[in-house]
Scaffold this motif. Sequence first.
Motif, short mmCIF file in Angstrom:
data_model
loop_
_atom_site.label_atom_id
_atom_site.label_comp_id
_atom_site.label_asym_id
_atom_site.label_seq_id
_atom_site.Cartn_x
_atom_site.Cartn_y
_atom_site.Cartn_z
N MET A 48 58.87 76.01 -73.32
CA MET A 48 60.21 75.49 -72.99
C MET A 48 60.27 75.72 -71.40
N LYS A 49 60.78 74.50 -70.88
CA LYS A 49 61.05 74.45 -69.31
C LYS A 49 62.14 74.98 -68.72
N PRO A 50 62.51 75.52 -67.79
CA PRO A 50 63.73 75.79 -67.22
C PRO A 50 64.56 74.59 -66.81
N ILE A 51 65.77 74.50 -67.16
CA ILE A 51 66.61 73.36 -66.92
C ILE A 51 67.66 73.68 -65.74
N ILE A 52 67.59 72.67 -64.99
CA ILE A 52 68.15 72.61 -63.51
C ILE A 52 69.05 71.61 -63.54
N GLU A 53 70.47 71.83 -63.63
CA GLU A 53 71.61 70.81 -63.92
C GLU A 53 72.09 70.61 -62.29
N PHE A 54 72.25 69.29 -62.17
CA PHE A 54 73.10 69.01 -60.93
C PHE A 54 74.39 68.17 -61.18
N CYS A 55 75.37 68.32 -60.29
CA CYS A 55 76.73 67.56 -60.37
C CYS A 55 76.32 66.17 -59.71
N ILE A 56 76.61 64.85 -59.87
CA ILE A 56 76.49 63.87 -59.47
C ILE A 56 77.23 63.95 -57.72
N SER A 57 78.40 64.63 -57.86
CA SER A 57 79.11 64.57 -56.78
C SER A 57 78.54 65.54 -55.71
N ASN A 58 77.82 66.75 -55.99
CA ASN A 58 77.29 67.57 -55.11
C ASN A 58 75.82 67.11 -54.76
N LEU A 59 75.39 66.23 -55.62
CA LEU A 59 74.20 65.28 -55.03
C LEU A 59 74.71 64.32 -54.06
N ALA A 60 75.84 63.65 -54.10
CA ALA A 60 76.36 62.69 -53.13
C ALA A 60 76.32 63.43 -51.85
#
Length: 78
Positions: A1-13
């Motif tokens: 199982m790989k670590p999951i990295i979650e990003f918010c689209i607003s933070n990406l922008a």
Amino acid sequence: MKPIIEFCISNLASGAQEALEILERDPNLDIVEYGCLGYCGKCAASFYALVNGEVVSADTPKALVDEIYQFLEENPMF
């Protein structure tokens, strides 16, 4: 199982896209983008991602990458 990295689209922008692009090159990570992760105050103040459900933040995208790898090292999944 790989670590999951979650990003918010607003933070990406806001600039975290650079961190996402660096992390996407690592085949040992699962990267996920969401419309909103519900951390609006954190999102407005810094770059951040959820790493296995925990908030990791930094002042720059490159520092965020470093913080994510440090978090993963200090908090192994197994």
